[in-house]
Enzyme design. Sequence first.
Site, mmCIF file in Angstrom:
data_model
loop_
_atom_site.group_PDB
_atom_site.id
_atom_site.type_symbol
_atom_site.label_atom_id
_atom_site.label_comp_id
_atom_site.label_asym_id
_atom_site.label_seq_id
_atom_site.Cartn_x
_atom_site.Cartn_y
_atom_site.Cartn_z
ATOM 1 N N GLY A 100 0.422 -5.042 0.818
ATOM 2 C CA GLY A 100 -0.778 -5.021 -0.022
ATOM 3 C C GLY A 100 -0.535 -5.619 -1.412
ATOM 4 N N ALA B 11 0.854 -1.176 0.000
ATOM 5 C CA ALA B 11 0.000 0.000 0.000
ATOM 6 C C ALA B 11 0.895 1.232 0.000
ATOM 7 C CB ALA B 11 -0.884 -0.009 1.238
ATOM 8 N N GLU C 163 -0.899 -9.227 -0.865
ATOM 9 C CA GLU C 163 -2.336 -9.490 -0.668
ATOM 10 C C GLU C 163 -3.090 -9.485 -1.998
ATOM 11 O OE1 GLU C 163 -2.660 -6.395 2.353
ATOM 12 O OE2 GLU C 163 -3.497 -7.886 3.722
ATOM 13 N N GLU D 137 4.645 -5.372 7.061
ATOM 14 C CA GLU D 137 3.838 -4.435 7.856
ATOM 15 C C GLU D 137 4.321 -4.342 9.301
ATOM 16 O OE1 GLU D 137 2.613 -6.428 5.576
ATOM 17 O OE2 GLU D 137 0.840 -5.567 4.615
#
Length: 258
Positions: A109, A66, A112, A132
Amino acid sequence: INNYEYIQTSIEGRIGMIALNRPDVLNALNRTMVVEILSAMESFDQDESIRVIILSGNGRAFAAGADIEEMSADGPIDFELLNQFKNWDRIASIKKPIIAVVQGFALGGGFELALCCDLIFAADDATFGFPEVNLGVMPGAGGTQRLTKLVGKTKAMEWLFTGKRITANEALQFGIINSIFAKEILIEEALKAGGMIASQAPLSIRFIKEAVLKAVDTPLEEGMHFERKNFYLLFSSEDQKEGMRAFIEKRNPDFKGR
Ligand code: CO8
Protein backbone atom coordinates in the site's frame (compact mmCIF):
# COMPACT_ATOMS: atom_id res chain seq x y z
CA ILE A 1 -2.36 22.98 11.94
CA ASN A 2 -4.74 20.13 12.56
CA ASN A 3 -5.09 17.48 15.18
CA TYR A 4 -4.08 14.44 13.23
CA GLU A 5 -3.08 11.26 15.02
CA TYR A 6 -0.97 9.52 12.37
CA ILE A 7 0.29 12.30 10.11
CA GLN A 8 1.93 15.70 10.51
CA THR A 9 1.14 18.66 8.31
CA SER A 10 3.00 21.92 7.79
CA ILE A 11 3.32 24.69 5.23
CA GLU A 12 6.55 25.80 3.55
CA GLY A 13 5.83 28.89 1.47
CA ARG A 14 3.31 27.74 -1.12
CA ILE A 15 3.87 24.03 -0.45
CA GLY A 16 1.63 21.95 1.79
CA MET A 17 3.60 19.20 3.49
CA ILE A 18 2.14 15.92 4.75
CA ALA A 19 4.40 13.51 6.65
CA LEU A 20 3.26 10.00 7.52
CA ASN A 21 4.03 9.66 11.19
CA ARG A 22 3.96 6.13 12.55
CA PRO A 23 7.70 5.58 12.37
CA ASP A 24 7.68 2.71 14.90
CA VAL A 25 5.78 0.53 12.44
CA LEU A 26 7.45 1.97 9.33
CA ASN A 27 4.36 4.14 8.67
CA ALA A 28 2.09 1.14 8.13
CA LEU A 29 -1.12 2.59 6.72
CA ASN A 30 -4.06 1.97 8.98
CA ARG A 31 -7.52 3.11 7.97
CA THR A 32 -7.56 6.23 10.10
CA MET A 33 -4.23 7.28 8.63
CA VAL A 34 -5.59 6.97 5.08
CA VAL A 35 -8.59 9.12 6.06
CA GLU A 36 -6.21 11.68 7.58
CA ILE A 37 -3.99 11.76 4.47
CA LEU A 38 -7.03 12.46 2.31
CA SER A 39 -8.43 15.10 4.66
CA ALA A 40 -5.08 16.89 4.64
CA MET A 41 -4.76 16.64 0.85
CA GLU A 42 -8.28 17.96 0.33
CA SER A 43 -7.79 20.87 2.68
CA PHE A 44 -4.53 21.85 0.91
CA ASP A 45 -6.35 21.42 -2.40
CA GLN A 46 -9.00 23.94 -1.31
CA ASP A 47 -6.46 26.44 0.04
CA GLU A 48 -5.60 29.02 -2.62
CA SER A 49 -2.31 29.92 -0.94
CA ILE A 50 -1.06 26.33 -1.48
CA ARG A 51 0.07 25.32 -4.96
CA VAL A 52 1.89 22.00 -4.48
CA ILE A 53 1.56 19.11 -2.02
CA ILE A 54 4.53 17.07 -0.78
CA LEU A 55 3.93 13.67 0.84
CA SER A 56 6.74 12.04 2.81
CA GLY A 57 7.30 9.51 5.58
CA ASN A 58 8.93 10.13 8.95
CA GLY A 59 11.63 7.72 10.10
CA ARG A 60 13.29 5.06 8.01
CA ALA A 61 10.43 4.30 5.58
CA PHE A 62 7.95 6.04 3.31
CA ALA A 63 5.41 3.32 4.19
CA ALA A 64 5.85 -0.44 4.53
CA GLY A 65 2.31 -1.14 3.34
CA ALA A 66 -1.15 -1.46 4.73
CA ASP A 67 -1.30 -2.23 8.44
CA ILE A 68 -1.14 -6.03 8.37
CA GLU A 69 -2.28 -6.36 11.97
CA GLU A 70 -5.36 -4.26 11.37
CA MET A 71 -6.56 -6.23 8.34
CA SER A 72 -5.40 -9.74 9.25
CA ALA A 73 -8.71 -10.80 10.82
CA ASP A 74 -10.99 -9.08 8.29
CA GLY A 75 -13.21 -10.88 5.82
CA PRO A 76 -14.61 -9.76 2.49
CA ILE A 77 -17.86 -8.60 4.05
CA ASP A 78 -15.91 -6.35 6.44
CA PHE A 79 -14.12 -4.79 3.46
CA GLU A 80 -17.38 -4.35 1.60
CA LEU A 81 -19.14 -2.75 4.57
CA LEU A 82 -16.18 -0.52 5.37
CA ASN A 83 -16.02 0.44 1.70
CA GLN A 84 -12.30 0.32 2.40
CA PHE A 85 -11.04 1.80 -0.83
CA LYS A 86 -13.36 4.77 -1.21
CA ASN A 87 -10.77 7.03 0.42
CA TRP A 88 -8.12 5.87 -2.04
CA ASP A 89 -10.39 6.87 -4.90
CA ARG A 90 -10.48 10.41 -3.47
CA ILE A 91 -6.76 10.83 -4.23
CA ALA A 92 -7.53 10.85 -7.94
CA SER A 93 -9.66 13.97 -7.54
CA ILE A 94 -6.91 16.10 -5.96
CA LYS A 95 -6.26 18.87 -8.48
CA LYS A 96 -2.89 20.17 -7.30
CA PRO A 97 0.37 18.40 -8.08
CA ILE A 98 1.47 15.90 -5.44
CA ILE A 99 5.15 15.02 -5.02
CA ALA A 100 5.97 11.82 -3.12
CA VAL A 101 9.29 11.95 -1.29
CA VAL A 102 10.37 8.36 -0.72
CA GLN A 103 13.14 7.20 1.56
CA GLY A 104 13.51 3.59 2.65
CA PHE A 105 10.62 1.20 2.06
CA ALA A 106 7.64 1.93 -0.17
CA LEU A 107 5.99 -1.47 -0.13
CA GLY A 108 2.49 -2.73 -0.86
CA GLY A 109 0.00 0.00 0.00
CA GLY A 110 2.96 2.36 0.52
CA PHE A 111 4.06 1.80 -3.08
CA GLU A 112 0.45 2.20 -4.21
CA LEU A 113 0.25 5.50 -2.36
CA ALA A 114 3.44 6.74 -4.07
CA LEU A 115 2.03 5.64 -7.44
CA CYS A 116 -1.04 7.82 -6.80
CA CYS A 117 1.23 10.87 -6.64
CA ASP A 118 2.29 12.87 -9.72
CA LEU A 119 6.04 12.92 -9.20
CA ILE A 120 8.26 10.67 -7.09
CA PHE A 121 11.57 11.86 -5.68
CA ALA A 122 13.53 9.07 -4.03
CA ALA A 123 16.53 8.67 -1.76
CA ASP A 124 19.26 6.35 -2.96
CA ASP A 125 18.14 3.83 -0.31
CA ALA A 126 14.53 3.81 -1.51
CA THR A 127 13.10 0.33 -2.04
CA PHE A 128 9.83 -0.34 -3.83
CA GLY A 129 7.89 -3.56 -4.18
CA PHE A 130 4.65 -5.48 -3.92
CA PRO A 131 5.23 -8.18 -1.26
CA GLU A 132 1.48 -8.97 -0.99
CA VAL A 133 2.07 -12.27 -2.79
CA ASN A 134 4.12 -13.41 0.25
CA LEU A 135 1.07 -12.82 2.46
CA GLY A 136 -1.32 -14.78 0.30
CA VAL A 137 -3.02 -11.68 -1.06
CA MET A 138 -2.47 -9.14 -3.83
CA PRO A 139 -2.45 -5.36 -4.16
CA GLY A 140 -5.92 -3.84 -3.69
CA ALA A 141 -5.37 -0.11 -3.95
CA GLY A 142 -4.44 0.11 -7.62
CA GLY A 143 -1.06 -1.66 -7.66
CA THR A 144 -1.78 -4.08 -10.50
CA GLN A 145 -3.36 -1.30 -12.55
CA ARG A 146 -1.09 1.70 -11.98
CA LEU A 147 2.18 -0.25 -12.13
CA THR A 148 1.16 -2.00 -15.34
CA LYS A 149 0.08 1.21 -17.04
CA LEU A 150 3.41 2.72 -16.02
CA VAL A 151 5.93 -0.01 -16.89
CA GLY A 152 3.97 -2.39 -19.10
CA LYS A 153 2.93 -5.99 -18.58
CA THR A 154 6.36 -7.66 -18.62
CA LYS A 155 7.97 -6.11 -15.55
CA ALA A 156 4.65 -5.68 -13.74
CA MET A 157 4.02 -9.42 -13.90
CA GLU A 158 7.54 -10.21 -12.73
CA TRP A 159 7.46 -7.81 -9.79
CA LEU A 160 3.93 -8.76 -8.74
CA PHE A 161 4.54 -12.53 -9.04
CA THR A 162 7.77 -12.47 -7.05
CA GLY A 163 7.34 -9.61 -4.59
CA LYS A 164 10.93 -8.79 -5.49
CA ARG A 165 12.34 -5.50 -4.19
CA ILE A 166 12.88 -2.77 -6.77
CA THR A 167 15.90 -0.56 -6.09
CA ALA A 168 15.86 3.20 -6.64
CA ASN A 169 18.06 2.74 -9.71
CA GLU A 170 15.72 0.17 -11.26
CA ALA A 171 12.74 2.37 -10.45
CA LEU A 172 14.44 5.25 -12.24
CA GLN A 173 15.33 3.05 -15.20
CA PHE A 174 11.69 1.99 -15.64
CA GLY A 175 10.25 5.48 -15.26
CA ILE A 176 8.60 4.81 -11.91
CA ILE A 177 10.39 7.70 -10.23
CA ASN A 178 11.66 11.08 -11.39
CA SER A 179 14.96 11.49 -9.57
CA ILE A 180 17.28 10.01 -6.97
CA PHE A 181 19.06 12.12 -4.36
CA ALA A 182 21.20 11.46 -1.33
CA LYS A 183 18.99 11.12 1.72
CA GLU A 184 20.41 14.27 3.33
CA ILE A 185 19.32 16.57 0.51
CA LEU A 186 16.16 14.75 -0.63
CA ILE A 187 13.55 16.94 1.03
CA GLU A 188 15.46 20.09 0.12
CA GLU A 189 15.49 19.02 -3.55
CA ALA A 190 11.78 18.16 -3.44
CA LEU A 191 11.06 21.60 -1.97
CA LYS A 192 13.14 23.19 -4.71
CA ALA A 193 11.23 21.33 -7.44
CA GLY A 194 7.95 22.02 -5.67
CA GLY A 195 8.84 25.70 -5.44
CA MET A 196 9.60 25.79 -9.14
CA ILE A 197 6.20 24.25 -9.96
CA ALA A 198 4.53 26.58 -7.44
CA SER A 199 5.89 29.59 -9.32
CA GLN A 200 4.16 28.56 -12.57
CA ALA A 201 0.64 29.64 -13.46
CA PRO A 202 -1.53 27.49 -11.15
CA LEU A 203 -4.34 27.05 -13.68
CA SER A 204 -1.86 25.82 -16.31
CA ILE A 205 -0.53 23.27 -13.82
CA ARG A 206 -4.05 22.26 -12.86
CA PHE A 207 -5.22 21.64 -16.42
CA ILE A 208 -1.95 19.97 -17.44
CA LYS A 209 -2.32 17.50 -14.57
CA GLU A 210 -5.90 16.79 -15.58
CA ALA A 211 -4.96 16.30 -19.25
CA VAL A 212 -1.96 14.03 -18.55
CA LEU A 213 -4.03 11.82 -16.22
CA LYS A 214 -6.69 11.70 -18.94
CA ALA A 215 -4.07 10.45 -21.42
CA VAL A 216 -3.37 7.39 -19.28
CA ASP A 217 -6.90 6.07 -19.73
CA THR A 218 -8.25 7.56 -22.93
CA PRO A 219 -7.94 6.89 -26.65
CA LEU A 220 -5.87 9.58 -28.40
CA GLU A 221 -8.73 11.31 -30.17
CA GLU A 222 -10.75 11.78 -27.02
CA GLY A 223 -7.64 12.91 -25.13
CA MET A 224 -6.78 15.45 -27.85
CA HIS A 225 -10.29 16.84 -27.63
CA PHE A 226 -9.95 17.14 -23.87
CA GLU A 227 -6.55 18.83 -24.16
CA ARG A 228 -7.89 21.37 -26.66
CA LYS A 229 -10.81 22.36 -24.40
CA ASN A 230 -8.42 22.92 -21.50
CA PHE A 231 -6.12 24.92 -23.78
CA TYR A 232 -9.02 27.14 -24.87
CA LEU A 233 -10.20 27.51 -21.28
CA LEU A 234 -6.84 28.91 -20.15
CA PHE A 235 -7.36 31.85 -22.52
CA SER A 236 -10.13 33.04 -20.23
CA SER A 237 -7.69 33.32 -17.30
CA GLU A 238 -6.02 36.49 -16.05
CA ASP A 239 -2.77 34.55 -15.80
CA GLN A 240 -2.74 33.90 -19.56
CA LYS A 241 -3.00 37.66 -20.16
CA GLU A 242 -0.33 38.33 -17.53
CA GLY A 243 2.02 35.57 -18.81
CA MET A 244 1.90 36.74 -22.42
CA ARG A 245 2.02 40.44 -21.52
CA ALA A 246 5.08 39.79 -19.32
CA PHE A 247 6.79 37.98 -22.21
CA ILE A 248 6.15 40.90 -24.56
CA GLU A 249 7.26 43.42 -21.92
CA LYS A 250 10.37 41.31 -21.20
CA ARG A 251 9.69 40.88 -17.46
CA ASN A 252 8.81 38.02 -15.09
CA PRO A 253 5.11 37.20 -14.83
CA ASP A 254 3.25 37.52 -11.55
CA PHE A 255 0.73 34.67 -11.57
CA LYS A 256 -2.33 34.84 -9.34
CA GLY A 257 -4.04 31.54 -10.04
CA ARG A 258 -7.09 33.18 -11.58
N1 CO8 B 1 1.90 -3.54 8.91
C1 CO8 B 1 2.02 -3.51 10.26
N2 CO8 B 1 3.21 -3.40 10.88
C2 CO8 B 1 4.32 -3.32 10.14
C3 CO8 B 1 4.26 -3.34 8.72
C4 CO8 B 1 2.98 -3.46 8.11
N3 CO8 B 1 2.81 -3.45 6.77
N4 CO8 B 1 5.53 -3.25 8.24
C5 CO8 B 1 6.35 -3.16 9.30
N5 CO8 B 1 5.63 -3.20 10.44
C6 CO8 B 1 6.15 -3.13 11.84
C7 CO8 B 1 6.81 -4.42 12.27
O1 CO8 B 1 5.84 -5.34 12.69
C8 CO8 B 1 7.71 -3.94 13.38
O2 CO8 B 1 6.92 -3.74 14.53
P1 CO8 B 1 7.49 -4.24 15.97
O3 CO8 B 1 8.73 -3.40 16.19
O4 CO8 B 1 6.38 -3.92 16.90
O5 CO8 B 1 7.80 -5.68 15.82
C9 CO8 B 1 8.15 -2.55 12.90
O6 CO8 B 1 7.20 -2.19 11.90
C10 CO8 B 1 9.53 -2.56 12.27
O7 CO8 B 1 9.55 -3.54 11.26
P2 CO8 B 1 10.66 -4.71 11.18
O8 CO8 B 1 11.20 -5.01 12.54
O9 CO8 B 1 10.06 -5.84 10.40
O10 CO8 B 1 11.78 -3.95 10.33
P3 CO8 B 1 12.84 -4.63 9.32
O11 CO8 B 1 13.75 -3.53 8.94
O12 CO8 B 1 13.39 -5.87 9.92
O13 CO8 B 1 11.95 -5.06 8.05
C11 CO8 B 1 10.34 -4.77 6.30
C12 CO8 B 1 11.34 -4.09 7.27
C13 CO8 B 1 11.07 -5.65 5.33
C14 CO8 B 1 9.62 -3.63 5.54
C15 CO8 B 1 9.33 -5.60 7.11
O14 CO8 B 1 8.82 -4.80 8.17
C16 CO8 B 1 8.17 -6.08 6.29
O15 CO8 B 1 8.30 -7.03 5.55
N6 CO8 B 1 6.98 -5.42 6.42
C17 CO8 B 1 5.79 -5.82 5.75
C18 CO8 B 1 5.83 -5.41 4.29
C19 CO8 B 1 4.57 -5.88 3.59
O16 CO8 B 1 4.32 -7.05 3.46
N7 CO8 B 1 3.79 -4.92 3.09
C20 CO8 B 1 2.58 -5.21 2.34
C21 CO8 B 1 1.42 -5.21 3.28
S1 CO8 B 1 -0.08 -5.73 2.48
C22 CO8 B 1 -0.63 -4.36 1.66
O17 CO8 B 1 -0.02 -3.33 1.69
C23 CO8 B 1 -1.89 -4.53 0.89
C24 CO8 B 1 -2.38 -3.23 0.31
C25 CO8 B 1 -3.84 -3.27 0.17
C26 CO8 B 1 -4.46 -1.93 0.04
C27 CO8 B 1 -4.05 -0.88 1.06
C28 CO8 B 1 -5.14 -0.55 2.01
C29 CO8 B 1 -4.63 0.49 3.11
